[in-house]
Structures are given as C-alpha cells and as structure tokens.
Motif scaffolding. Structure first.
Motif, PDB file in Angstrom:
ATOM      1  N   ALA A 133      44.009  32.544  27.231  1.00  0.00           N
ATOM      2  CA  ALA A 133      43.835  31.824  28.492  1.00  0.00           C
ATOM      3  C   ALA A 133      44.376  32.632  29.660  1.00  0.00           C
ATOM      4  CB  ALA A 133      44.542  30.478  28.416  1.00  0.00           C
ATOM      5  N   ARG A 134      45.439  33.416  29.394  1.00  0.00           N
ATOM      6  CA  ARG A 134      45.987  34.241  30.464  1.00  0.00           C
ATOM      7  C   ARG A 134      44.988  35.319  30.856  1.00  0.00           C
ATOM      8  NH1 ARG A 134      52.130  35.040  28.509  1.00  0.00           N
ATOM      9  NH2 ARG A 134      51.731  33.203  27.259  1.00  0.00           N
ATOM     10  N   TRP A 135      44.348  35.922  29.843  1.00  0.00           N
ATOM     11  CA  TRP A 135      43.317  36.912  30.144  1.00  0.00           C
ATOM     12  C   TRP A 135      42.191  36.262  30.951  1.00  0.00           C
ATOM     13  CZ3 TRP A 135      44.442  41.816  29.684  1.00  0.00           C
ATOM     14  CH2 TRP A 135      45.243  42.282  28.630  1.00  0.00           C
ATOM     15  N   ALA A 136      41.805  35.034  30.575  1.00  0.00           N
ATOM     16  CA  ALA A 136      40.699  34.353  31.258  1.00  0.00           C
ATOM     17  C   ALA A 136      41.059  34.071  32.718  1.00  0.00           C
ATOM     18  CB  ALA A 136      40.366  33.043  30.538  1.00  0.00           C
ATOM     19  N   TYR A 137      42.276  33.597  32.920  1.00  0.00           N
ATOM     20  CA  TYR A 137      42.743  33.304  34.277  1.00  0.00           C
ATOM     21  C   TYR A 137      42.724  34.576  35.119  1.00  0.00           C
ATOM     22  CZ  TYR A 137      46.383  32.261  37.827  1.00  0.00           C
ATOM     23  OH  TYR A 137      47.087  32.116  38.981  1.00  0.00           O
ATOM     24  N   LEU A 138      43.238  35.660  34.547  1.00  0.00           N
ATOM     25  CA  LEU A 138      43.303  36.915  35.295  1.00  0.00           C
ATOM     26  C   LEU A 138      41.898  37.477  35.547  1.00  0.00           C
ATOM     27  CD1 LEU A 138      46.374  38.548  33.526  1.00  0.00           C
ATOM     28  CD2 LEU A 138      46.306  37.482  35.786  1.00  0.00           C
ATOM     29  N   ALA A 139      40.977  37.247  34.594  1.00  0.00           N
ATOM     30  CA  ALA A 139      39.607  37.712  34.786  1.00  0.00           C
ATOM     31  C   ALA A 139      38.994  37.008  35.998  1.00  0.00           C
ATOM     32  CB  ALA A 139      38.777  37.430  33.533  1.00  0.00           C
ATOM     33  N   ALA A 140      39.200  35.681  36.080  1.00  0.00           N
ATOM     34  CA  ALA A 140      38.657  34.915  37.204  1.00  0.00           C
ATOM     35  C   ALA A 140      39.274  35.399  38.516  1.00  0.00           C
ATOM     36  CB  ALA A 140      38.947  33.425  37.006  1.00  0.00           C
ATOM     37  N   TRP A 141      40.572  35.619  38.483  1.00  0.00           N
ATOM     38  CA  TRP A 141      41.282  36.085  39.682  1.00  0.00           C
ATOM     39  C   TRP A 141      40.738  37.448  40.123  1.00  0.00           C
ATOM     40  CZ3 TRP A 141      45.522  33.467  42.042  1.00  0.00           C
ATOM     41  CH2 TRP A 141      46.119  34.175  43.097  1.00  0.00           C
ATOM     42  N   LEU A 198      38.972  38.375  43.647  1.00  0.00           N
ATOM     43  CA  LEU A 198      39.542  39.420  44.510  1.00  0.00           C
ATOM     44  C   LEU A 198      38.455  40.406  44.928  1.00  0.00           C
ATOM     45  CD1 LEU A 198      42.949  40.849  43.256  1.00  0.00           C
ATOM     46  CD2 LEU A 198      42.459  39.711  45.409  1.00  0.00           C
ATOM     47  N   LYS A 199      37.684  40.840  43.919  1.00  0.00           N
ATOM     48  CA  LYS A 199      36.651  41.838  44.163  1.00  0.00           C
ATOM     49  C   LYS A 199      35.601  41.290  45.128  1.00  0.00           C
ATOM     50  CE  LYS A 199      34.131  45.520  42.562  1.00  0.00           C
ATOM     51  NZ  LYS A 199      33.054  45.732  41.631  1.00  0.00           N
ATOM     52  N   LYS A 200      35.217  40.037  44.901  1.00  0.00           N
ATOM     53  CA  LYS A 200      34.157  39.412  45.698  1.00  0.00           C
ATOM     54  C   LYS A 200      34.604  39.249  47.151  1.00  0.00           C
ATOM     55  CE  LYS A 200      31.469  35.298  46.004  1.00  0.00           C
ATOM     56  NZ  LYS A 200      31.760  33.887  45.940  1.00  0.00           N
ATOM     57  N   ASN A 201      35.891  38.975  47.334  1.00  0.00           N
ATOM     58  CA  ASN A 201      36.408  38.724  48.682  1.00  0.00           C
ATOM     59  C   ASN A 201      37.154  39.936  49.240  1.00  0.00           C
ATOM     60  OD1 ASN A 201      35.610  35.873  48.982  1.00  0.00           O
ATOM     61  ND2 ASN A 201      36.944  35.604  47.203  1.00  0.00           N
ATOM     62  N   ASN A 202      36.784  41.102  48.764  1.00  0.00           N
ATOM     63  CA  ASN A 202      37.386  42.345  49.253  1.00  0.00           C
ATOM     64  C   ASN A 202      38.909  42.329  49.218  1.00  0.00           C
ATOM     65  OD1 ASN A 202      34.783  43.370  49.871  1.00  0.00           O
ATOM     66  ND2 ASN A 202      34.797  42.108  51.719  1.00  0.00           N
ATOM     67  N   GLY A 203      39.442  41.829  48.135  1.00  0.00           N
ATOM     68  CA  GLY A 203      40.883  41.916  47.953  1.00  0.00           C
ATOM     69  C   GLY A 203      41.684  40.853  48.682  1.00  0.00           C
ATOM     70  N   ASP A 204      41.016  39.808  49.156  1.00  0.00           N
ATOM     71  CA  ASP A 204      41.747  38.747  49.862  1.00  0.00           C
ATOM     72  C   ASP A 204      42.455  37.844  48.844  1.00  0.00           C
ATOM     73  OD1 ASP A 204      42.623  36.548  51.244  1.00  0.00           O
ATOM     74  OD2 ASP A 204      40.909  36.517  52.612  1.00  0.00           O
ATOM     75  N   LYS A 215      44.483  35.275  49.194  1.00  0.00           N
ATOM     76  CA  LYS A 215      44.391  33.826  49.496  1.00  0.00           C
ATOM     77  C   LYS A 215      43.126  33.235  48.916  1.00  0.00           C
ATOM     78  CE  LYS A 215      47.214  31.287  52.049  1.00  0.00           C
ATOM     79  NZ  LYS A 215      48.197  32.082  52.780  1.00  0.00           N
ATOM     80  N   LYS A 216      42.006  33.964  49.173  1.00  0.00           N
ATOM     81  CA  LYS A 216      40.700  33.475  48.700  1.00  0.00           C
ATOM     82  C   LYS A 216      40.678  33.444  47.178  1.00  0.00           C
ATOM     83  CE  LYS A 216      37.726  33.338  52.440  1.00  0.00           C
ATOM     84  NZ  LYS A 216      37.525  34.491  53.333  1.00  0.00           N
ATOM     85  N   ALA A 217      41.313  34.445  46.553  1.00  0.00           N
ATOM     86  CA  ALA A 217      41.337  34.497  45.092  1.00  0.00           C
ATOM     87  C   ALA A 217      42.075  33.278  44.550  1.00  0.00           C
ATOM     88  CB  ALA A 217      42.002  35.781  44.614  1.00  0.00           C
ATOM     89  N   GLN A 218      43.195  32.950  45.196  1.00  0.00           N
ATOM     90  CA  GLN A 218      43.975  31.797  44.743  1.00  0.00           C
ATOM     91  C   GLN A 218      43.167  30.509  44.886  1.00  0.00           C
ATOM     92  OE1 GLN A 218      47.953  31.649  46.230  1.00  0.00           O
ATOM     93  NE2 GLN A 218      48.364  29.645  45.344  1.00  0.00           N
ATOM     94  N   GLU A 219      42.421  30.428  46.018  1.00  0.00           N
ATOM     95  CA  GLU A 219      41.574  29.269  46.251  1.00  0.00           C
ATOM     96  C   GLU A 219      40.523  29.130  45.149  1.00  0.00           C
ATOM     97  OE1 GLU A 219      41.108  29.209  50.782  1.00  0.00           O
ATOM     98  OE2 GLU A 219      39.109  28.808  49.948  1.00  0.00           O
TER      99      GLU A 219
END
Lengths: 291, 333, 278
Positions: B156-164, B168-174, B176-180
């Motif tokens: 699950a930790r790998w899955a969470y980090l994969a989503a994060w 990050l990549k999609k939002n150019n490293g933002d 805040k957006k990743a956390q959202e």
C-alpha cells in the motif's frame, strides 16, 4: 449419597410446571421463536456460512485440505497447546474457586476481578506482553539468546499465550457454582471426621463435576480456537509454529478459500461435538439421579 | 529414559549433525505476504541445486505476513537466516533496532539487493465498466477504489507513493497539488484492509469497489486464481519501480552456521534459473536476457524510483506514513 | 494463623489454595501484564499523552467503547431471552440450541470475522436483503456491533441460565397467590433475582468486546476516524516500532476495563448480599 438427596428438591421445583410458571402458549411459542431466530441470525448462520464455503468445491477438496501435512502439524500443535494449558488452568480454577467461594476475606472483589482480566485484555496485547518479556528486545531477551532458549516465535510462547487467554474459564465457571452450593456439606463431612482430601474428593468434587467439565470444555474450545494472541507470538513458520486458526488464515491468504473453511469447519465440528456431548452427559446423570 | 541420558543423546545427535553434516541444513526465510508461491518454487529449485553442488540437503522454512510485522518479529527474535521483505525501510529497521545486520546491507548484492522488481497496477472488473485507464480515473467521483492501509501494508505504501509520483509529474512538481490528488484518491477508498491479500479478498470475493490498487505480481496471481472472466489488469501510464529487497540476517545466520548457504540462496535469485522462476510468478526480472524472454508478460510502463522522487525510504516514511504524517492528515481534514 | 483479613472457618486449605491462586495469577497474568505499564513509561510523558489523546486514538475509543456498550446491551436483551426460553420451555432441538450458544467461544475469531463479513456485505446472504432498505452493515460501525454481539452473547446466556434455573418457584407462586399478575411477577420477583447475573454477563460481554480483534478487523473496514477500533491502532503503532505508544494505548484500555470489571463485581456482590439478607 447425601449429595443427591440434597440436590434433588432444587432440581425438581424448577422442573415441575405450576400454573403461574406456565406462560400461555402464544407467549411461549412467540418467545421461543424469537430466541431461536436470534440464535439463528447471530450464531447458526455464520456457522452455516463456514460449512457451505468449506464444501463449495466438493468433498475431495475438503478431505485434501484436512489431510495436508501442514494441516496435520497445525492440529498437533493446537492439541499440544490445549493439552498443556487446560490442565494448568484446571488446577488453578479449582484452587481459586475454593478460596473465593468458601472463605470470606478482604480484597475478594479485587481477586475476582483480577481473575477476569484476561477476558478483557485484547488478544493483541495478550500476545504482546510475552514478546515484551521474552522477545529479543525484552526483559530476558539477551539472557535467553545467550542460552539459546526460544520462548516467543516457538512452541513455549504459543503455550504461554494460550494459557493466558484461557486463564479464567474454569475459575469463572466454578466460583458461582460453589458459592450457590454453600459449604454445609463440607462442614458436615469434616464434623463426621473426614480429612481435608477425603472431603474434597467425596463431597466437593462430585458436587462441582459438571461445572468443572463445562469449564474444561470451554477452556479447551477456546484454547484450540485462539487466534489474535497466538498470532503475535507464533512467527508463522509453516509446518512448525502454525496452530489451526493461524493455518486457516494462511490458507485464506493463499486464495484457498475452501481449504481455509474446511479447516475452520473442523474446529467448529470439534466445538459442536464437545458441547453436545456435555449436554448429553448432563442429561444422563440427571436421569440416573431421579430414578 | 532418564533426563540425563536424554540430554546426552540429544547432544550427541547435535554434535553428530554439526561434525558430520548428517542432518539437513535448515534455513528460515522470513518474507512478506505475496511471495508464498514464488518461494515455494525457489526453495525447491535451490535445494536441488545445492544438493548437486555440495551434496548437502537444505530444508527451507517459510514465514509470511505483512512486511512490517515480519520485520518486527525478526527484531523481537524470530530466527530468520534471510529476510525477503516488501520494502527496504523494513530491513533498515532490523539493522537500526536490533543490529542483526550492518546498516549498509543494501549495497551487498547487485541492484540495491533487489533481485526482482514489481510495480503498482490496477485490477478492475471484467470489461472495465468504469473505463479506468490511468490514475486520473481513480479520483473521479463515484469510482470506488480498494487499497490496503499504507501504515500497515508495504504494498500500500508503494501504491500511495506511485499515485503521489504521478500527480507530481502531472502538475510539474507542485507538492500541494500532489497532496490534493492523493487526498481525493483516498476519499474514494471505502475499506482499508491491513494487508494486500485482505484487499484482494475484499475486491474479488466481497465484490466491493471498482478498482484495486495492487502489486503487479499480486494482480496477475489474482487473475489466475479468480479467472480472466472476472477481472482484468490495467497498467497505468506511469508507476513506481517497487523494489522488494533481500538480505542475509548476519548475526542469526552466523549463530546457526548458515551464512554460506544463506548467501548462496540469495545469490540463486540472481541466476538465470532464479530469475525465470521470478518471471513466471510475475516479478519483473533484473537480468536483461530473462526480461527479454518474458517481455510479453509485462506491459511497458514508465517507472520512477523512490530515490528519484522521494529521496529514499527514510524520508518518505517520515513525511508520509509516520503518525501525524501526510497520510494521517487525509482523514483529519 | 488467622489474620484479621480472613473470617475464621472450619474448612481446611485456605492458605495453600490462596497462595497457589496468587502465585499462579501473578506468574501468568499480573507479571506479564505489568510489562505493558513498564514498557509504556520508557517514553516521555508528553509523548505518551500525545499518543493516547491523538484524534485517531480518541475516535477509536469512541468506536470501541460505544460499539461494545451497544453490543453488550443487545447481548443482555437477546441473551436473557435465549436463557429464559432454554430454561423455561420445552421444544424440539433444545439440547442442540443450548449447545450452540457456546459456539462463539469456540470458533476462532478470525473465522467468525470472515463468516460474518461474507454474510453482511452487500452481496452476502443477509446483506443483499438489508442493502435495499438502506442498511449497510459490513464496513460500518454497525458491522462492528454485529461482530461484538456475536462475541458477547454467550457470556450473558451462560451467566443468567443457572440463576434462572435455580430460582425458587415458590416465590413466584407466592407472589401470584397474593394477586400479582404475570408481568408484576416478572418485574418484581424474577428480574431482581437475575439482575446480578445480567450485570455479570454484561460486564464480561462488554470487557471482551472492548479488546476483540480477530472478528472485528474483517467486518469493520478499518477507516481512520470512522471504523478503526482501538486494538487495531495498537497493532498499527507496533508496526511502526512505537512500542511505548502501543503499550500506552493498551494501558489505557486495560485500566478502563479493569475499573469497569471491578465496579460491576462490587455491584454484583452488593446486590447478592442485599438479596440474601432479605
């Protein structure tokens, strides 16, 4: 045969229906149905679910799951854990019940409560405490490692956890029974010159034997079925430190659902058989007594 | 039998087995949940090879459970000769809390001591009725996602980090957006099981949820076990390179006199045979030859590592999964 | 020998039985349990306080205590009904029904959890009929209550059954002959007799429910702040190597259930004494 004579009147009064104690049929059947429905939903249905899933893939799969060497070694380990912990708790139960039911002393309430404590301790904690004491980081950890003695993640730990969890069963069963019986019979025996042990074996033991058997049955069933506490101290080594309930979890986690439920049904069958047997024996002796 | 004679015989037996190599060598491999089937095959193959090479029988026992729980058992004294866990942080913990192996354990075998890798993929219902193709589909309203609790499950930790990492990549490293994004994702999770296998059961047996976040190897195993007419695997555009590491537990192995065979056991995982067994169980092989041979098994996917995006496990764990970390914040609002 | 703390009695064996009881109790229960308290104080008080009062943990107390309370009360009502029917009425299959009451003691908790979950999920045998009514059981606090009732029910039945069976019929008859109706007899004669047993049953069911783990984690859904029970949080803390934190939560629960058991045992003894005095 003084015991039988003393027991009879009490049994008889509750067995003979009298007008006020006899509820109208509507109430009787209504309540019976309601009770059976409650038992059905809360207890029978989960049991049925276990059996349906156990046989979902047919009898051969069921038998194969039970004959598997890992299952057999789990059965052996479970029987060993129950075989050690139940006698220990039996002796304790009799001693504790004797102390509490037959004597008046200060702090009795506290003692009764302390005996109940293992009921209330979360199984997780019951396992954890033995890890805290005997684990490598625990109180005796380095000493045990130096002497190459293994307690947790080995059979002794499993036995300890099982003993802890089943600790109160026999005592809990005997205390109210012995309290309600009072000590007149014992006192009479002593006055007639019996020794302490004679009194115990001739009077006390026959009086409490059903409660005792009942406590032992429960204690055994619980010892065979304990999951949480044993899970913490087992180490889950396949074929070595897995008890039956842990083996159920393993099979379940291997997507072997029918195997898991097959082993689970084995545990349920043991439980139902012992419980029915106990009822039967009880009924037998009652019949023998009233003749 | 008198106890003294019993002990004498036991001692003689023990001495005999040490001196003349009479009994089989015993190894305990403490592993995480999804590897049961893999190591059953590995153990048989290695025992055969070891017997042929040295003439000595080797008997390998397996213990499986959640990765962190297994690490804790080893810390508390479970006699593991080797550990093969779900993430490096757990073996780090063994080094840190119990000093059973050196802190630099991960440098001792090739490829960060991970003979095989995996990644996080999606398992969806047959026909993919909710049209789930990529991470963005998981945060849509009305999509129910099944994932285990990252605080108790390695996968699950790998899955969470994969989503994060994806967000990050999609939002150019933002950040805040990743956390959202991750917050929205976990708001779609109705059941948090404590382990990967529990989640698979919730998804497959109980019929809860539209998509299951899972190890790639677990997803394919579930596909085999549950049937291709029930579920299908969807690989997202971007995911994490999950590295489940292995190590000898030095102090335990030294005490048992099994250091050599334990090392050979782990090295066997890197051989062509070991790699093939891994690939057959849907673990992505490290060896280029074996990878080429099994290329059709594994979908092409862009992978990032935990070191690149999160600066390693220690940092990721502290920031995201420790008490009061980002994951906890999701549920506190 | 007789210290002021013990009333004299002609029965033998107090001291050996008492000493053995205390010794065994200490070895198996008290000393091991003290490890929980000793381990928790290896950390600083501020850390411990933060752990036991953090929002998730407080939410889990609410769920664990709340669900155990509700399950305990359901067990009392249903358990009393079952005990009544088993003692007072004759019906086919009674012996089997009586034996089945103990099943939750014997069934491994994990098996119970898996079986209950498969019954109550939306496509389960019972869940599919409840779902259209808008009742969700599995993966909600209601599911926790169901599992805990399963666990607690036998405690109440087995506490009440012997008392009900031993209850003196003449009291009821006397009350009836003095003109009491059936309901009055129940309320004024039978209920006071079984009240201590009901209390004991409730206390045991409640205390057992508070710590229950195996059967609950399958059906609870384990959502932080919503359906995470306290024992699960203890496990989560352990997985993070926070032994002090885990044992601190364990100590809070232990203390709570100890006080509860103590209070109810005292209450039960008092009612019993009161009754025997007349």
């Amino acid at each position: 045969m003084a015991t039988v004579a003393l027991e009879l009147p009490r049994k008889r009064t509750s067995a003979i229906p009298r007008s006020i104690r006899r509820d109208p049929p509507l109430v009787r059947w209504g309540l019976t149905l309601l009770a059976l429905l409650a038992l059905g939903v809360f207890i029978v249905l989960p049991l049925v679910a276990v059996f349906v899933q156990a046989f979902a893939k047919g009898l051969p799969v069921y038998l194969a799951a039970i004959r598997e060497p890992d299952t057999l070694s789990a059965i052996r380990l479970s029987l060993l854990a129950a075989g050690v912990s139940v006698p220990l708790n039996l002796v304790f139960g009799v001693a504790a019940a004797w102390t509490i039911a037959k004597f008046q002393f200060k702090g009795k309430s506290l003692l009764v409560t302390l005996i109940d404590i293992p009921f209330a301790v979360s199984p997780v904690v019951s396992g954890l405490i033995f890890v805290l004491i005997f684990g490598a980081q625990g109180w005796f950890g380095s000493w045990l490692i130096d002497h190459d003695i293994r307690i947790v993640f080995a059979v002794p730990g499993i036995i300890l956890a099982t003993t802890f969890v089943t600790f109160p069963f026999v005592a809990r069963e005997l205390i109210p029974l012995m309290q309600s019986q009072g000590s007149d019979e014992e006192e009479a025996a002593l006055t007639l010159g019996a020794t302490g042990w004679q009194m115990f074996f001739k009077i006390t033991l026959p009086n409490i034997k059903w409660g005792l058997l009942y406590g032992v049955v429960l204690c055994t069933a619980r010892a065979l079925g304990e999951f949480g506490a044993v899970s913490v101290v087992s180490g889950h080594i396949r074929g070595q430190t897995n008890t039956l309930p842990l083996h159920v979890e393993i099979l379940y986690n291997e997507y072997n659902y029918s195997g898991a439920f097959a082993v689970a049904s084995l545990l349920s069958v043991i439980a139902v058989i012992t419980l029915t047997l106990k009822k039967f024996l009880e009924w037998k002796t009652k019949e023998g007594a009233s003749k | 039998m008198k106890p003294t004679t019993f002990f004498k015989r036991a001692l003689a037996l023990l001495a005999g087995s040490v001196l003349f190599g009479a009994g089989p060598v015993k190894l305990l491999n403490v592993s995480y949940d999804p590897t049961r089937e893999l190591y059953q095959d590995i153990n048989a193959a290695f025992a055969k090879q070891w017997k042929a090479k040295t003439g000595v029988d080797v008997e390998i026992s397996q213990s499986h459970g959640g990765s962190s729980k297994q690490a804790r058992s080893v810390i508390d004294g479970l006699q593991a000769d080797v550990v093969t866990l779900g993430l490096a942080y757990d073996i780090d913990s063994i080094a840190e809390h119990a000093h059973l192996l050196p802190a630099n354990w991960q440098t001792r075998l090739p490829n960060n001591s991970t003979p095989y890798t995996s990644t996080i993929v999606f398992l969806v219902r047959h026909g993919n009725p909710k049209h789930i193709k990529d991470w963005d589909d998981l945060v849509r309203p009305g999509v129910s996602v099944i994932a285990p609790n990252p605080k108790s499950s390695g996968g699950a930790r790998w899955a969470y980090l994969a989503a994060w990492g994806y967000a990050l990549k999609k939002n150019n490293g933002d950040d805040k957006k990743a956390q959202e994004f991750v917050t929205r994702l976990y708001k779609n999770v109705p059941v948090l099981d404590s382990g990967a296998r529990g989640s698979t059961t919730t998804f497959a047996q109980r019929g809860i949820g539209d998509v299951l976040l899972d190890w790639e190897n677990e997803a394919f195993l579930a596909l085999d076990e549950l049937g291709k007419d029930k579920v299908e695997v969807v690989t997202p555009s971007l995911s994490i390179l999950a590295e489940p590491p292995v190590s000898v537990v030095d102090r335990v192995a030294a005490k048992h006199g099994t250091t050599q065979v334990a090392k050979a056991y782990l090295e066997f995982l890197y051989t062509a045979e070991g790699q093939e067994i891994g690939a057959r169980h849907y673990y992505r092989p490290r060896s280029p030859e074996v990878a080429a041979k099994y290329a059709s098994r594994f979908a092409k996917v862009q992978l990032f590592t935990i070191d690149e995006v999160f600066g390693g496990w220690q940092k990721a764990q502290k920031r995201h999964f420790d008490d009061g970390g980002v994951f906890d914040q999701i549920y506190l609002r | 020998m007789s210290l002021p703390f013990k009333k004299p009695s002609i029965l033998p064996g107090f001291w050996p039985a008492f000493s053995y009881t205390i010794l065994y109790l200490s070895l198996i229960v008290l000393i091991p349990l003290s490890a929980v308290f000793l381990k928790s104080v290896t950390s600083t008080w501020s850390h411990l306080w933060r752990v036991v009062t953090s929002p998730e943990v407080v939410a889990s107390y609410r769920l664990s205590f709340g669900a155990s309370l509700v399950a305990g009360m359901i067990s009392v009502v249903v358990g009393f009904l079952v005990a009544w029917v088993l003692v007072r009425y004759q019906f086919p299959g009674k012996a089997l029904a009586d034996a089945l009451v103990d099943l939750p003691f014997a069934l491994p908790t994990a098996v119970a959890g898996i079986a209950l979950t498969s019954l109550y999920t939306e496509n389960g045998w019972l869940g599919r009929y409840l779902a259209p009514l808008g009742i969700k059981v599995a993966f909600t606090p209601l599911g926790v209550v169901v599992a805990l009732t399963f666990i607690g029910l036998p405690f109440v039945v087995r506490a009440v059954q012997p008392v009900l069976a031993d209850a003196d019929a003449e009291l009821e008859e006397a009350a009836a002959s003095l003109g009491a109706n059936r309901w009055q007899v129940f309320r004024l004669v039978i209920f006071p007799i079984v009240r201590p047993a009901l209390l004991t049953g409730f206390a045991l069911a409640f205390a057992r429910a508070l710590g229950e783990y195996g059967s609950v984690i399958f059906i609870a859904g384990n959502m932080p702040m919503k359906t995470e029970i306290t024992p699960l949080l203890i496990v989560t803390k352990l997985e993070q190597y926070d032994y002090a934190g885990a044992t601190a939560i364990a100590a809070v629960m232990l203390t709570a259930s100890f006080l509860l058991l103590l209070a109810i045992n005292a209450l039960e003894r008092r009612t019993r004494k009161f009754m025997t005095m007349g």
